[in-house]
Design a protein around this motif. Structure first.
Motif, PDB file in Angstrom:
ATOM      1  N   SER A  53       9.224 -21.307 -50.045  1.00 57.62           N
ATOM      2  CA  SER A  53      10.508 -20.607 -49.946  1.00 57.62           C
ATOM      3  C   SER A  53      11.668 -21.572 -50.180  1.00 57.62           C
ATOM      4  N   LYS A  54      11.493 -22.839 -49.767  1.00 58.29           N
ATOM      5  CA  LYS A  54      12.530 -23.853 -49.975  1.00 58.29           C
ATOM      6  C   LYS A  54      12.667 -24.194 -51.460  1.00 58.29           C
ATOM      7  N   LEU A  55      11.538 -24.388 -52.137  1.00 65.32           N
ATOM      8  CA  LEU A  55      11.574 -24.752 -53.553  1.00 65.32           C
ATOM      9  C   LEU A  55      12.271 -23.678 -54.391  1.00 65.32           C
ATOM     10  N   LEU A  56      12.132 -22.425 -53.988  1.00 63.49           N
ATOM     11  CA  LEU A  56      12.725 -21.330 -54.752  1.00 63.49           C
ATOM     12  C   LEU A  56      14.242 -21.254 -54.606  1.00 63.49           C
ATOM     13  N   VAL A  57      14.779 -21.797 -53.513  1.00 62.47           N
ATOM     14  CA  VAL A  57      16.230 -21.702 -53.293  1.00 62.47           C
ATOM     15  C   VAL A  57      16.934 -23.059 -53.381  1.00 62.47           C
ATOM     16  N   LEU A  58      16.192 -24.100 -53.792  1.00 61.55           N
ATOM     17  CA  LEU A  58      16.856 -25.387 -54.023  1.00 61.55           C
ATOM     18  C   LEU A  58      17.841 -25.259 -55.178  1.00 61.55           C
ATOM     19  N   LYS A  59      18.868 -26.072 -55.138  1.00 60.79           N
ATOM     20  CA  LYS A  59      19.861 -26.039 -56.211  1.00 60.79           C
ATOM     21  C   LYS A  59      19.251 -26.532 -57.521  1.00 60.79           C
ATOM     22  N   LEU A  87      16.752 -30.801 -47.861  1.00 61.19           N
ATOM     23  CA  LEU A  87      17.741 -30.692 -48.935  1.00 61.19           C
ATOM     24  C   LEU A  87      18.599 -29.442 -48.784  1.00 61.19           C
ATOM     25  N   ASP A  88      19.813 -29.511 -49.321  1.00 66.03           N
ATOM     26  CA  ASP A  88      20.704 -28.348 -49.331  1.00 66.03           C
ATOM     27  C   ASP A  88      20.144 -27.282 -50.261  1.00 66.03           C
ATOM     28  N   VAL A  89      20.366 -26.029 -49.891  1.00 69.69           N
ATOM     29  CA  VAL A  89      19.844 -24.917 -50.695  1.00 69.69           C
ATOM     30  C   VAL A  89      20.977 -23.970 -51.065  1.00 69.69           C
ATOM     31  N   GLU A  90      20.670 -23.075 -51.990  1.00 73.73           N
ATOM     32  CA  GLU A  90      21.593 -21.996 -52.325  1.00 73.73           C
ATOM     33  C   GLU A  90      21.452 -20.901 -51.267  1.00 73.73           C
ATOM     34  N   ASP A  91      22.554 -20.515 -50.661  1.00 73.09           N
ATOM     35  CA  ASP A  91      22.529 -19.379 -49.733  1.00 73.09           C
ATOM     36  C   ASP A  91      22.810 -18.121 -50.548  1.00 73.09           C
ATOM     37  N   LEU A  92      21.756 -17.383 -50.851  1.00 75.70           N
ATOM     38  CA  LEU A  92      21.864 -16.258 -51.774  1.00 75.70           C
ATOM     39  C   LEU A  92      22.676 -15.101 -51.198  1.00 75.70           C
ATOM     40  N   ASN A  93      22.772 -15.013 -49.872  1.00 79.40           N
ATOM     41  CA  ASN A  93      23.399 -13.838 -49.252  1.00 79.40           C
ATOM     42  C   ASN A  93      24.757 -14.122 -48.627  1.00 79.40           C
ATOM     43  N   ASP A  99      33.389 -16.618 -53.489  1.00 76.44           N
ATOM     44  CA  ASP A  99      33.457 -15.776 -52.290  1.00 76.44           C
ATOM     45  C   ASP A  99      32.481 -14.604 -52.358  1.00 76.44           C
ATOM     46  N   ILE A 100      31.754 -14.495 -53.460  1.00 74.40           N
ATOM     47  CA  ILE A 100      30.773 -13.429 -53.648  1.00 74.40           C
ATOM     48  C   ILE A 100      29.381 -14.010 -53.392  1.00 74.40           C
ATOM     49  N   SER A 101      28.517 -13.246 -52.761  1.00 78.01           N
ATOM     50  CA  SER A 101      27.159 -13.748 -52.529  1.00 78.01           C
ATOM     51  C   SER A 101      26.480 -14.008 -53.872  1.00 78.01           C
ATOM     52  N   LEU A 102      25.683 -15.075 -53.911  1.00 73.80           N
ATOM     53  CA  LEU A 102      24.979 -15.432 -55.147  1.00 73.80           C
ATOM     54  C   LEU A 102      24.097 -14.295 -55.638  1.00 73.80           C
ATOM     55  N   ARG A 103      23.422 -13.633 -54.698  1.00 78.44           N
ATOM     56  CA  ARG A 103      22.527 -12.542 -55.087  1.00 78.44           C
ATOM     57  C   ARG A 103      23.306 -11.422 -55.770  1.00 78.44           C
ATOM     58  N   SER A 104      24.477 -11.080 -55.196  1.00 78.76           N
ATOM     59  CA  SER A 104      25.285 -10.003 -55.775  1.00 78.76           C
ATOM     60  C   SER A 104      25.862 -10.406 -57.127  1.00 78.76           C
ATOM     61  N   TRP A 105      26.347 -11.651 -57.222  1.00 80.08           N
ATOM     62  CA  TRP A 105      26.959 -12.115 -58.471  1.00 80.08           C
ATOM     63  C   TRP A 105      25.937 -12.163 -59.599  1.00 80.08           C
ATOM     64  N   ARG A 106      24.778 -12.773 -59.325  1.00 80.61           N
ATOM     65  CA  ARG A 106      23.774 -12.916 -60.389  1.00 80.61           C
ATOM     66  C   ARG A 106      23.155 -11.572 -60.772  1.00 80.61           C
ATOM     67  N   SER A 107      23.198 -10.604 -59.864  1.00 76.07           N
ATOM     68  CA  SER A 107      22.667  -9.287 -60.214  1.00 76.07           C
ATOM     69  C   SER A 107      23.541  -8.585 -61.255  1.00 76.07           C
ATOM     70  N   GLN A 108      24.776  -9.077 -61.434  1.00 79.02           N
ATOM     71  CA  GLN A 108      25.688  -8.480 -62.411  1.00 79.02           C
ATOM     72  C   GLN A 108      25.545  -9.111 -63.790  1.00 79.02           C
TER      73      GLN A 108
END
Length: 583
Positions: A103-109, A321-327, A406-415
């Motif tokens: 789960s960490k590898l999938l959300v690493l920067k 390591l720091d990760v991307e917070d998708l939400n 200011d937009i969640s990564l998940r929401s932004w990338r879904s567009q």
């Protein structure tokens, strides 16, 4: 490894295990059963010694035999259950650890993957977790039960005859003078083998992933020689490990023989003087073997522990390591607004100069903006910032008046729908590739509609298994044009509001380009589109063309406007369209 480093390694391993949430109830039951196993095992030599001392057939009563048989049954049953429970706990720990790491590898920067080889990262997930698994599931059980058994046995030995026990253990300090330095050498060699194995694994992954490139350029001999160096290094380290083991094995055997000689010699004197009985001396020998077996297990544990330390440090390094917070950020926002890049600058950590320098332009909703310019001007990096793979060093990207940060990564990338020059195709079926990343049930009708709009349905229907056709690793069974059309169908099914095209037709032949260009026109309808263009013919009708030069915007406008105002754009157009420069 000095004492402070060893303590730190222990703490690191214990912390890693604690964070996996091991089942404490099972662990407690296993420990209680281990104590019961040890207690039963300690009782057997004492019961046997009484039989020897009585030395008559009357001593072979059903009661005495029953006690011995009961002790054997208790030892076997409780030992089997405790080993199973400890193994189950160990498997839980490793399963949880692999889950955390995956789960960490999938959300690493993305920046992590820019600086680490894929094979090296895969080694963390497979080899390093495997090393920890071996320690916990195979060696930790023997270590825990061995410690309990040794402590109990030593207590009984002192109770039976403390002078003989002291003589027996007098050999241990002398043994440590040899064993400790040899053990330290084993630690260094184990770490070297682990590091070299990870590097060798990374090299294999790199070569085998691009085996067609290797063959096309006759690079088999070169890659063989590189691989041979890794094999030779592992061979040399393996030989060194064998030398250490060759020293340890006879050394441990010699220590055991010396201990036996001491017990036989001094024990015989104690029996002849009446200080102890023959049965007690026999019990001593049995207890000695009950110590030797656990000592072997404990020695194996510490050998494996040294190998585990390197793996633990590397895994903890990834987990920290720091990760991307998708939400994190807004989930809902208005997308049909201008997309504005405002004084955007960015440079990779490894580059001396920024790649992008104060980039500013705006993209109207449902319009087409083309990004053109010489190679190395920062076009692909600009796309990476729009995808939020990296954070800008300065400036911002706005959707309306709202920063996309200011937009969640998940929401932004879904567009966003992204089609690159060589869109990635995963091993699997065509259906799985088109539906990839869509977190809802896709009907056959939706699938065929997306494929039809991408002009992919034409060739898919000609395949034997149609949408269930396996495409091979990285889509190797498909042509370039077919892969692009599947990528376009994937983007269509995603229904993005913002479309990013990284010259999706530049690597295709003219026939495939016409079909893919038609598919792209279907994809671009009603969407805000940003195109990286190498061929100006594909963007001549764009609503806006932005010219990038050495990381700066040096021109903006339509094709006709730039032909009049931008000298380098005119030069580009002259080469491609073969028209004379305008004065």
């Amino acid at each position: 490894m000095n004492e402070s480093e060893e303590k730190s390694s222990w703490k690191l391993l214990i912390q890693l295990i604690k964070e996996t949430g091991p089942p404490r109830l099972l662990l407690s039951i296993a420990m209680v059963l281990s104590l019961l196993t040890t207690t039963a095992g300690l009782a057997i030599p004492l019961l046997t010694s009484k039989l020897i001392d009585q030395g008559s057939l009357q001593s072979l009563s059903g009661r005495n035999i029953g006690w011995i048989a009961s002790a054997f049954l208790i030892q076997a049953a409780s030992g089997a259950v405790s080993v199973y429970l400890l193994t189950r706990v160990g498997q839980h720990v490793i399963s949880s650890l692999r889950d955390r790491l995956w789960s960490k590898l999938l959300v690493l920067k993305v920046s992590y993957y820019d600086t680490h080889q894929t094979g090296d990262t895969v080694s963390r997930m497979t080899n390093d977790t495997g090393v920890i698994k071996n320690l916990i599931t195979e060696h930790l059980v023997g270590f825990i039960t061995g410690i309990i058994s040794i402590l109990g046995t030593i207590g009984v030995l002192f109770f039976l005859d403390w002078p003989l026990t002291l003589v027996m253990f007098s050999i241990i300090p002398l043994s440590m003078l040899v064993l400790i330095p040899v053990g330290r050498q084993m630690i260094k060699i184990s770490k070297g083998i682990q590091d070299e194995t990870a590097g060798f694994s990374a090299s294999l992954t790199r070569v085998l992933a691009e085996i067609r490139l290797v063959k096309a350029y006759n690079a088999e001999t070169m890659e063989y020689n590189r691989g041979k160096k890794g094999i030779n290094k592992l061979f040399a380290l393996g030989i060194r490990e064998g030398v250490i083991q060759a020293i340890l094995s006879p050394l441990i055997s010699s220590i055991i023989i010396v201990v036996l000689v001491l017990i036989i010699g001094y024990g015989g004197l104690r029996v002849s003087s009446g200080a102890m009985t023959a049965g007690e001396l026999a019990a001593f020998f049995i207890y000695l073997f009950q110590i030797i077996m656990p000592i072997t297990s404990i020695a194996s544990f510490f050998t494996q522990f040294q190998k585990t330390m390197g793996a633990t440090e590397k895994i903890m390094g990834i987990l920290s390591l720091d990760v991307e917070d998708l939400n994190l950020g807004l989930k809902e926002f208005t997308i049909h607004q201008p997309l504005t890049l405002k004084d955007l600058s960015y440079g990779y950590p490894s580059s001396a100069d920024p790649i992008l320098k104060s980039i500013s332009f705006s993209v109207r909703p449902n319009s087409v903006t083309a990004i053109v310019g010489p190679s190395g001007s920062g076009k692909t990096t600009l796309f990476s910032l729009l995808e939020r793979f990296y954070l800008p060093d300065s400036g911002e990207i706005l959707i309306g008046d709202l920063s996309i940060q200011d937009i969640s990564l998940r929401s932004w990338r879904s567009q966003i729908g992204y089609v690159s020059q060589e869109s990635p195709i995963l091993a699997g079926t065509i259906r799985e590739n088109i539906c990839y990343g869509v977190n809802r049930e896709i009907s056959d009708e939706e699938l065929r509609e997306a494929a039809g709009m991408a002009y992919a349905d034409i060739f898919i229907q000609e395949l034997p298994d149609k949408y269930d056709t396996e495409v091979g690793e990285r889509g190797i069974k498909l042509s370039g044009g077919q892969r692009q059309r599947i990528a376009i169908a994937r983007a269509l099914l995603r229904k993005p509001n913002i479309l990013m095209l990284d010259e999706a037709t530049s690597s295709l032949d003219s026939k495939s380009e016409i079909v893919v260009q038609d598919a792209l026109e279907n994809l671009m309808k009603g969407r805000t589109t940003i195109v990286i263009a190498h061929r100006l013919s594909t963007v001549i009708d764009a609503d806006q063309i932005v010219f990038l030069e050495k990381g700066r915007v040096t021109g903006k406008g339509t094709h006709s406007e730039l032909m009049q105002t931008h000298e380098l754009y005119r030069e580009f157009a002259s080469r491609q369209f073969r028209v004379p420069d305008k004065e």
